[in-house]
Design an enzyme around this catalytic site. Structure first.
Site, PDB file in Angstrom:
ATOM      1  N   GLU A  94       0.868  -1.184   0.000  1.00  0.00           N
ATOM      2  CA  GLU A  94       0.000   0.000   0.000  1.00  0.00           C
ATOM      3  C   GLU A  94       0.900   1.228   0.000  1.00  0.00           C
ATOM      4  O   GLU A  94       1.726   1.395   0.891  1.00  0.00           O
ATOM      5  CB  GLU A  94      -0.927  -0.042   1.220  1.00  0.00           C
ATOM      6  CG  GLU A  94      -1.912  -1.191   1.169  1.00  0.00           C
ATOM      7  CD  GLU A  94      -2.636  -1.282  -0.168  1.00  0.00           C
ATOM      8  OE1 GLU A  94      -3.249  -0.275  -0.591  1.00  0.00           O
ATOM      9  OE2 GLU A  94      -2.582  -2.333  -0.823  1.00  0.00           O
ATOM     10  N   CYS A 106      -1.492   9.375   3.756  1.00  0.00           N
ATOM     11  CA  CYS A 106      -1.511   8.976   2.351  1.00  0.00           C
ATOM     12  C   CYS A 106      -2.791   9.480   1.695  1.00  0.00           C
ATOM     13  O   CYS A 106      -2.847   9.707   0.496  1.00  0.00           O
ATOM     14  CB  CYS A 106      -1.421   7.467   2.237  1.00  0.00           C
ATOM     15  SG  CYS A 106      -2.632   6.643   3.244  1.00  0.00           S
TER      16      CYS A 106
HETATM   17  P1  NAD Z   1       8.896   4.637   3.424  1.00  0.00           P
HETATM   18  O1  NAD Z   1       8.601   3.995   2.132  1.00  0.00           O
HETATM   19  O2  NAD Z   1      10.051   5.545   3.508  1.00  0.00           O
HETATM   20  O3  NAD Z   1       9.115   3.525   4.557  1.00  0.00           O
HETATM   21  C1  NAD Z   1       8.144   2.546   4.867  1.00  0.00           C
HETATM   22  C2  NAD Z   1       8.811   1.363   5.532  1.00  0.00           C
HETATM   23  O4  NAD Z   1       9.681   0.739   4.581  1.00  0.00           O
HETATM   24  C3  NAD Z   1       9.690   1.732   6.724  1.00  0.00           C
HETATM   25  O5  NAD Z   1       9.567   0.743   7.715  1.00  0.00           O
HETATM   26  C4  NAD Z   1      11.073   1.733   6.121  1.00  0.00           C
HETATM   27  O6  NAD Z   1      12.090   1.511   7.072  1.00  0.00           O
HETATM   28  C5  NAD Z   1      10.975   0.581   5.138  1.00  0.00           C
HETATM   29  N1  NAD Z   1      11.934   0.606   4.026  1.00  0.00           N
HETATM   30  C6  NAD Z   1      12.558   1.686   3.488  1.00  0.00           C
HETATM   31  N2  NAD Z   1      13.358   1.293   2.469  1.00  0.00           N
HETATM   32  C7  NAD Z   1      13.232  -0.052   2.373  1.00  0.00           C
HETATM   33  C8  NAD Z   1      13.812  -1.027   1.515  1.00  0.00           C
HETATM   34  N3  NAD Z   1      14.668  -0.689   0.550  1.00  0.00           N
HETATM   35  N4  NAD Z   1      13.461  -2.332   1.681  1.00  0.00           N
HETATM   36  C9  NAD Z   1      12.597  -2.693   2.648  1.00  0.00           C
HETATM   37  N5  NAD Z   1      12.025  -1.801   3.497  1.00  0.00           N
HETATM   38  C10 NAD Z   1      12.333  -0.496   3.359  1.00  0.00           C
HETATM   39  O7  NAD Z   1       7.552   5.394   3.880  1.00  0.00           O
HETATM   40  P2  NAD Z   1       7.286   6.254   5.184  1.00  0.00           P
HETATM   41  O8  NAD Z   1       7.976   7.571   5.069  1.00  0.00           O
HETATM   42  O9  NAD Z   1       7.513   5.439   6.392  1.00  0.00           O
HETATM   43  O10 NAD Z   1       5.711   6.475   5.075  1.00  0.00           O
HETATM   44  C11 NAD Z   1       5.139   7.466   4.260  1.00  0.00           C
HETATM   45  C12 NAD Z   1       4.635   6.875   2.958  1.00  0.00           C
HETATM   46  O11 NAD Z   1       3.695   5.849   3.243  1.00  0.00           O
HETATM   47  C13 NAD Z   1       3.884   7.882   2.108  1.00  0.00           C
HETATM   48  O12 NAD Z   1       4.233   7.693   0.768  1.00  0.00           O
HETATM   49  C14 NAD Z   1       2.428   7.520   2.343  1.00  0.00           C
HETATM   50  O13 NAD Z   1       1.560   7.913   1.301  1.00  0.00           O
HETATM   51  C15 NAD Z   1       2.506   6.039   2.476  1.00  0.00           C
HETATM   52  N6  NAD Z   1       1.370   5.474   3.192  1.00  0.00           N
HETATM   53  C16 NAD Z   1       0.446   4.751   2.469  1.00  0.00           C
HETATM   54  C17 NAD Z   1      -0.664   4.243   3.110  1.00  0.00           C
HETATM   55  C18 NAD Z   1      -1.682   3.460   2.346  1.00  0.00           C
HETATM   56  O14 NAD Z   1      -2.507   2.803   2.976  1.00  0.00           O
HETATM   57  N7  NAD Z   1      -1.679   3.488   1.030  1.00  0.00           N
HETATM   58  C19 NAD Z   1      -0.832   4.449   4.471  1.00  0.00           C
HETATM   59  C20 NAD Z   1       0.140   5.177   5.173  1.00  0.00           C
HETATM   60  C21 NAD Z   1       1.234   5.682   4.522  1.00  0.00           C
END
Ligand code: NAD
Length: 525
Positions: free
Chosen positions: A295, A329
């Site tokens: 997501e 999001c």
């Molecule tokens: P992010 O993508 O930076 O990180 C999310 C998670 O992924 C964290 O735990 C991070 O440590 C991990 N991660 C980062 N790089 C990785 C890799 N290479 N391999 C595996 N894991 C990795 O996102 P964020 O800043 O934590 O959250 C904000 C984002 O989340 C925004 O884009 C927002 O729109 C989205 N979001 C979406 C929903 C939805 O339901 N669609 C809900 C909440 C947030």
């Protein structure tokens, strides 16, 4: 057989009314309690054992960056080995957990919900300090976590019931059962650090899987507090293993591991796509195609038609764009307005935004506070500059102050042209791009001209226009005459189209199917 517990029908957890003195007092006390617990050290948890490491990282308060919220043993320092151990632990636990009756698994979730309910303000207070949630935003996050537990528990019981099949023309008995997948990696974001983390973890667990949870490095403390709840309810060791570390180290190793059967990810588009690609590679020793539930982000739009109730629209826009500093999001980051009501609406939106009280989130009056970290602050400021370079006009805000915390003013940029950077790229900050359109046709065209498709909203008094939005506005969560944030579990199953992800519809009746596989059994009689 023990009698089945009669469960009440699922209903959403009520939000706290902070105008009541007793509720204010209770939250104030929780804040003081958490304040006294700040800066403690936390271990990893593998097979129920606490693992302390020499190397640590800190989680800080974004609104007061000199304040350390939690200090974590850093799994990055020995990532290969720790991931291996955590997966081994989950693999071992899966051998028995998969056979635990679905009702019993659900019971663990109901117990966890009860603890969260009893200590609601305590959990909310951790979010106030760790990610800069205001009182009401934190309260809604905790309520949503409770909802996920209550909802997924009931859903598991439903999926465990006999499934409808067509009667066989042959003399045989037929059944279809949903069984778990195996060991999963749970990789949540920081922005709903309790609700989304809890929902992602427990949906996988209640369906009979075991997991390795890697919380966001920006919100590990609240995840650890949830691990304490799982310990308290007696969830068997190894069912949820906890590895605090970075995405690029621990996260990547987890995703690539051949023993991981599925990855449940919520976060940005860039990371989601990388995980999707990595998960598609078959590594030596791997016996399955990994399933990915991803997501991702949004570039959500609110359309205001020429016949809309502008006062209502303005309230919905300000809440959607600036609630939790635009870091949802589902947040409205594009406002698409019919030119006939453009000036009148904008004036209302600006006036309401000016009234927002910006400050420290521990203050009950605060409506907006800091963004999560320096990177988010820098991105917001550079995007605002980009918006101006590309012809936009800042009519409110535009500046930031990161001396104490990562504060970005609520910013409204008008005269934004479709296709420009601020109109296309997710900023994830309190920055609203305003686009003027000639009519509803153009409004829908602009709204759909994005790679994302998460939420959207239309304000209009014409049912015909609203009906058209139902058909033509291509988003996973469409809202009509209301704000585009605040999805409720069970009421508004949540997930987006296109680059917003796999549309798993968290909090919906099909969500648990992502964590199970169906087995069809025919026995000759
Ligand atoms: P992010 O993508 O930076 O990180 C999310 C998670 O992924 C964290 O735990 C991070 O440590 C991990 N991660 C980062 N790089 C990785 C890799 N290479 N391999 C595996 N894991 C990795 O996102 P964020 O800043 O934590 O959250 C904000 C984002 O989340 C925004 O884009 C927002 O729109 C989205 N979001 C979406 C929903 C939805 O339901 N669609 C809900 C909440 C947030």
């Amino acid at each position: 057989m023990k009698p089945k517990r009669v469960l009440s029908e699922f209903r959403n957890e009520p939000l706290t009314d902070f105008s009541k003195p007793e509720n204010r007092k209770a939250m104030q006390e929780a804040i003081e309690r958490v304040r006294s617990e700040l800066g403690k050290e936390y271990p990893l948890i593998i097979n129920g054992e606490k693992v302390w490491l020499e190397e640590k990282f800190q989680s800080i308060n974004p609104a007061n960056k000199s304040q350390v919220v939690g200090i974590f043993s850093d799994a990055d320092s020995d990532a290969e080995n720790l991931v291996e151990k955590a997966i081994e632990s989950a693999t071992e636990a899966f051998k028995s957990w998969q056979w635990v009756e679905p009702e019993e698994r659900a019971e663990y979730l109901f117990k966890a919900a009860q603890i969260l309910r009893e200590r609601k303000h305590y959990f909310s207070a951790w979010m106030i300090f760790e990610v800069g949630k205001t009182w009401t935003e934190a309260d809604a996050d905790t309520a949503e976590a409770i909802d996920f537990l209550e909802f997924y528990g009931r859903e598991m019981i439903r999926w465990a019931e006999p499934q409808p099949l067509v009667p066989s023309p042959l003399p045989e008995k037929n059944e279809l059962e949903y069984i778990p997948l195996g060991v999963g990696a749970i990789i949540p974001p920081w922005n709903f650090p309790l609700a989304i983390m809890c929902g992602m973890t427990t949906s996988a667990v209640v369906t009979g899987n075991t997991v390795v949870l890697k919380p966001s490095p920006d919100a590990p403390t609240i995840a650890y507090k949830f691990m304490e709840v799982l310990e308290e309810i007696g969830l068997p060791k190894g069912v949820v293993n906890f590895l605090a570390g970075s995405g690029t180290k621990v996260g990547e190793i987890l995703v690539a591991h051949p023993k991981i059967r599925f990855i449940s990810f919520t976060g940005s588009k860039a990371v989601g796509l990388k995980i999707y690609e990595e998960a598609a590679k078959t590594r030596p020793g791997q016996k399955w195609m990994k399933r990915v539930i991803a997501e991702m982000g949004g570039k959500d739009a609110i359309i205001v038609c020429d016949d809309a109730n502008l006062d209502e629209a303005a309230v919905g826009i300000v809440q959607s764009a600036f609630g939790f500093q635009g870091q949802k999001c589902s947040a409205c980051s594009r406002l698409i307005v019919d030119e006939k009501v453009y000036d009148a609406l904008l004036e209302k939106v600006i006036n309401l935004t000016k009234q927002l009280k910006i400050g420290d989130p521990t203050d009950p009056e605060t409506q907006m506070t800091a963004v999560i970290n320096q990177k988010a602050f820098d991105k917001a400021i550079s995007m605002i500059q980009k918006g101006v370079e590309e012809g936009g006009k800042i009519v409110l805000g535009g500046k930031g102050d990161n001396s104490k915390g990562f504060y970005v003013e609520p910013t409204i940029i008008t005269d934004v042209k479709p296709g420009t950077t601020v109109e296309q790229v997710e900023i994830f900050a309190p920055v609203l791009a305003v686009i003027k359109v000639k009519n509803y046709d153009e409004a829908l065209e602009v709204a759909n001209d994005t790679e994302y498709g998460l939420t959207g909203s239309v304000y209009s008094t014409s049912q015909e226009k609203l009906d058209r939005a139902k058909r033509e506005f291509h988003v996973g969560n469409l809202y009509l005459n209301r704000k585009c944030t605040g999805a409720l579990v069970g009421v508004h199953p949540f997930g987006g189209f296109n680059m917003s992800g796999t549309d798993s519809k968290a909090g919906g009746r099909e969500y648990l199917l992502h964590f199970m596989q169906a087995k069809s059994i025919a026995q000759k009689i």
